[in-house]
Design a protein around this motif. Structure first.
Motif, PDB file in Angstrom:
ATOM      1  N   LEU A  43       0.800  -1.223   0.000  1.00 41.30           N
ATOM      2  CA  LEU A  43       0.000   0.000   0.000  1.00 41.30           C
ATOM      3  C   LEU A  43       0.835   1.276   0.000  1.00 41.30           C
ATOM      4  O   LEU A  43       0.465   2.256  -0.641  1.00 41.30           O
ATOM      5  CB  LEU A  43      -0.928   0.026   1.225  1.00 41.30           C
ATOM      6  CG  LEU A  43      -1.917  -1.127   1.333  1.00 41.30           C
ATOM      7  CD1 LEU A  43      -2.675  -1.058   2.641  1.00 41.30           C
ATOM      8  CD2 LEU A  43      -2.871  -1.116   0.155  1.00 41.30           C
ATOM      9  N   ARG A  44       1.918   1.278   0.736  1.00 44.05           N
ATOM     10  CA  ARG A  44       2.689   2.499   0.934  1.00 44.05           C
ATOM     11  C   ARG A  44       3.830   2.659  -0.057  1.00 44.05           C
ATOM     12  O   ARG A  44       4.292   3.775  -0.289  1.00 44.05           O
ATOM     13  CB  ARG A  44       3.237   2.553   2.352  1.00 44.05           C
ATOM     14  CG  ARG A  44       2.145   2.573   3.416  1.00 44.05           C
ATOM     15  CD  ARG A  44       2.756   2.681   4.787  1.00 44.05           C
ATOM     16  NE  ARG A  44       3.400   3.963   4.968  1.00 44.05           N
ATOM     17  CZ  ARG A  44       2.843   5.023   5.555  1.00 44.05           C
ATOM     18  NH1 ARG A  44       1.616   4.946   6.031  1.00 44.05           N
ATOM     19  NH2 ARG A  44       3.500   6.150   5.669  1.00 44.05           N
ATOM     20  N   GLY A  45       4.348   1.552  -0.568  1.00 46.99           N
ATOM     21  CA  GLY A  45       5.520   1.643  -1.429  1.00 46.99           C
ATOM     22  C   GLY A  45       5.859   0.319  -2.072  1.00 46.99           C
ATOM     23  O   GLY A  45       4.982  -0.398  -2.533  1.00 46.99           O
ATOM     24  N   LYS A  46       7.141   0.007  -2.028  1.00 43.94           N
ATOM     25  CA  LYS A  46       7.620  -1.196  -2.686  1.00 43.94           C
ATOM     26  C   LYS A  46       8.908  -1.642  -2.010  1.00 43.94           C
ATOM     27  O   LYS A  46       9.613  -0.834  -1.416  1.00 43.94           O
ATOM     28  CB  LYS A  46       7.884  -0.887  -4.155  1.00 43.94           C
ATOM     29  CG  LYS A  46       8.120  -2.073  -5.034  1.00 43.94           C
ATOM     30  CD  LYS A  46       8.358  -1.592  -6.463  1.00 43.94           C
ATOM     31  CE  LYS A  46       7.584  -2.438  -7.424  1.00 43.94           C
ATOM     32  NZ  LYS A  46       7.801  -2.056  -8.805  1.00 43.94           N
ATOM     33  N   GLY A  47       9.208  -2.921  -2.160  1.00 42.13           N
ATOM     34  CA  GLY A  47      10.432  -3.461  -1.581  1.00 42.13           C
ATOM     35  C   GLY A  47      11.163  -4.373  -2.541  1.00 42.13           C
ATOM     36  O   GLY A  47      10.609  -4.813  -3.549  1.00 42.13           O
ATOM     37  N   TRP A  48      12.409  -4.643  -2.200  1.00 43.68           N
ATOM     38  CA  TRP A  48      13.278  -5.520  -2.989  1.00 43.68           C
ATOM     39  C   TRP A  48      14.017  -6.426  -2.036  1.00 43.68           C
ATOM     40  O   TRP A  48      14.268  -6.070  -0.882  1.00 43.68           O
ATOM     41  CB  TRP A  48      14.287  -4.694  -3.793  1.00 43.68           C
ATOM     42  CG  TRP A  48      13.608  -3.841  -4.803  1.00 43.68           C
ATOM     43  CD1 TRP A  48      13.424  -4.114  -6.131  1.00 43.68           C
ATOM     44  CD2 TRP A  48      12.955  -2.603  -4.576  1.00 43.68           C
ATOM     45  NE1 TRP A  48      12.696  -3.108  -6.715  1.00 43.68           N
ATOM     46  CE2 TRP A  48      12.402  -2.167  -5.795  1.00 43.68           C
ATOM     47  CE3 TRP A  48      12.784  -1.789  -3.451  1.00 43.68           C
ATOM     48  CZ2 TRP A  48      11.697  -0.986  -5.912  1.00 43.68           C
ATOM     49  CZ3 TRP A  48      12.085  -0.614  -3.565  1.00 43.68           C
ATOM     50  CH2 TRP A  48      11.547  -0.225  -4.800  1.00 43.68           C
ATOM     51  N   PHE A  59      17.217  -6.810   2.270  1.00 45.51           N
ATOM     52  CA  PHE A  59      15.984  -6.240   1.741  1.00 45.51           C
ATOM     53  C   PHE A  59      15.997  -4.735   1.897  1.00 45.51           C
ATOM     54  O   PHE A  59      16.731  -4.177   2.723  1.00 45.51           O
ATOM     55  CB  PHE A  59      14.749  -6.849   2.429  1.00 45.51           C
ATOM     56  CG  PHE A  59      14.558  -6.422   3.857  1.00 45.51           C
ATOM     57  CD1 PHE A  59      13.682  -5.390   4.179  1.00 45.51           C
ATOM     58  CD2 PHE A  59      15.240  -7.046   4.881  1.00 45.51           C
ATOM     59  CE1 PHE A  59      13.493  -4.998   5.497  1.00 45.51           C
ATOM     60  CE2 PHE A  59      15.064  -6.658   6.206  1.00 45.51           C
ATOM     61  CZ  PHE A  59      14.186  -5.629   6.506  1.00 45.51           C
ATOM     62  N   ALA A  60      15.186  -4.085   1.088  1.00 49.34           N
ATOM     63  CA  ALA A  60      15.025  -2.632   1.129  1.00 49.34           C
ATOM     64  C   ALA A  60      13.570  -2.314   0.834  1.00 49.34           C
ATOM     65  O   ALA A  60      12.954  -2.967  -0.017  1.00 49.34           O
ATOM     66  CB  ALA A  60      15.928  -1.968   0.095  1.00 49.34           C
ATOM     67  N   ILE A  61      13.027  -1.311   1.532  1.00 49.15           N
ATOM     68  CA  ILE A  61      11.627  -0.924   1.338  1.00 49.15           C
ATOM     69  C   ILE A  61      11.526   0.601   1.347  1.00 49.15           C
ATOM     70  O   ILE A  61      11.995   1.255   2.280  1.00 49.15           O
ATOM     71  CB  ILE A  61      10.712  -1.513   2.429  1.00 49.15           C
ATOM     72  CG1 ILE A  61      10.803  -3.045   2.431  1.00 49.15           C
ATOM     73  CG2 ILE A  61       9.271  -1.045   2.237  1.00 49.15           C
ATOM     74  CD1 ILE A  61      10.077  -3.726   3.582  1.00 49.15           C
ATOM     75  N   ALA A  62      10.913   1.145   0.295  1.00 49.92           N
ATOM     76  CA  ALA A  62      10.683   2.591   0.179  1.00 49.92           C
ATOM     77  C   ALA A  62       9.213   2.893   0.420  1.00 49.92           C
ATOM     78  O   ALA A  62       8.336   2.138  -0.012  1.00 49.92           O
ATOM     79  CB  ALA A  62      11.087   3.076  -1.209  1.00 49.92           C
ATOM     80  N   ASP A  63       8.954   4.012   1.086  1.00 45.61           N
ATOM     81  CA  ASP A  63       7.608   4.448   1.442  1.00 45.61           C
ATOM     82  C   ASP A  63       7.282   5.732   0.684  1.00 45.61           C
ATOM     83  O   ASP A  63       7.860   6.785   0.961  1.00 45.61           O
ATOM     84  CB  ASP A  63       7.562   4.677   2.954  1.00 45.61           C
ATOM     85  CG  ASP A  63       6.255   5.255   3.458  1.00 45.61           C
ATOM     86  OD1 ASP A  63       5.283   5.337   2.681  1.00 45.61           O
ATOM     87  OD2 ASP A  63       6.208   5.629   4.646  1.00 45.61           O
ATOM     88  N   LEU A  64       6.361   5.644  -0.267  1.00 45.73           N
ATOM     89  CA  LEU A  64       5.979   6.816  -1.055  1.00 45.73           C
ATOM     90  C   LEU A  64       5.082   7.787  -0.290  1.00 45.73           C
ATOM     91  O   LEU A  64       5.020   8.959  -0.629  1.00 45.73           O
ATOM     92  CB  LEU A  64       5.252   6.376  -2.331  1.00 45.73           C
ATOM     93  CG  LEU A  64       6.086   5.632  -3.362  1.00 45.73           C
ATOM     94  CD1 LEU A  64       5.201   5.172  -4.509  1.00 45.73           C
ATOM     95  CD2 LEU A  64       7.233   6.479  -3.863  1.00 45.73           C
ATOM     96  N   ILE A  65       4.399   7.320   0.725  1.00 49.86           N
ATOM     97  CA  ILE A  65       3.479   8.185   1.463  1.00 49.86           C
ATOM     98  C   ILE A  65       4.243   9.184   2.330  1.00 49.86           C
ATOM     99  O   ILE A  65       3.939  10.374   2.337  1.00 49.86           O
ATOM    100  CB  ILE A  65       2.483   7.339   2.286  1.00 49.86           C
ATOM    101  CG1 ILE A  65       1.574   6.551   1.322  1.00 49.86           C
ATOM    102  CG2 ILE A  65       1.666   8.229   3.230  1.00 49.86           C
ATOM    103  CD1 ILE A  65       0.639   5.576   1.983  1.00 49.86           C
TER     104      ILE A  65
END
Length: 143
Positions: A43-48, A59-65
């Motif tokens: 919901l908030r972003g995406k991860g790898w 792992f890495a996770i970005a939050d667009l909100i």
């Protein structure tokens, strides 16, 4: 090594990596729940993730909100192999393709993470939370 987009089925292994780190540890592992991970991945972003032998090792996770890097962690057993840098670059390339705004993150002072972010061009802008360093990065393609 295989780098790919994170999926909700990876959360169990993501949690293993998150709780294995020696720096920037959680005071209470229950603070980051599987439900939180689902929300940030879907919901908030995406991860790898990076996998070695079908096991998630980073792992890495970005939050667009909140225009935030929510997580970037590598298992201590595989540190120093370029996994963090590759995940970092994949995440920022995606983030700045979505958002023109700057992105921020925070990390504990005097850690390898602090040195890593400085080397990647992040700029210290102050303190955040309980004494963490707050860093920002501007979109390098922003006019």
């Amino acid at each position: 090594m295989i780098f790919r987009e994170a999926q909700t089925k990876d959360i169990k292994q993501i949690q293993v990596v998150r709780n294995a780190v020696k720096e920037n540890t959680l005071s209470n592992p229950g603070l980051v729940t599987d439900k939180d991970c689902v929300e940030y991945l879907t919901l908030r972003g995406k991860g790898w993730v990076c996998e070695i032998d079908n096991t998630v090792v980073g792992f890495a996770i970005a939050d667009l909100i909140d225009n935030n890097i929510w997580a970037l962690f590598v298992h201590p057993d595989v540190e120093g192999k370029g996994i963090g840098k590759t995940l970092h670059d994949m995440m920022l390339n995606w983030y700045f393709a979505q958002q023109k705004e700057m992105v921020w993150l925070s990390t504990t002072p005097n850690t390898r993470a602090e040195k890593f972010y400085r080397m990647q061009g992040w700029k210290e802008v102050g303190l955040y939370g309980k004494g963490e360093i707050k860093f920002e990065m501007q979109n390098p393609l922003r006019p």
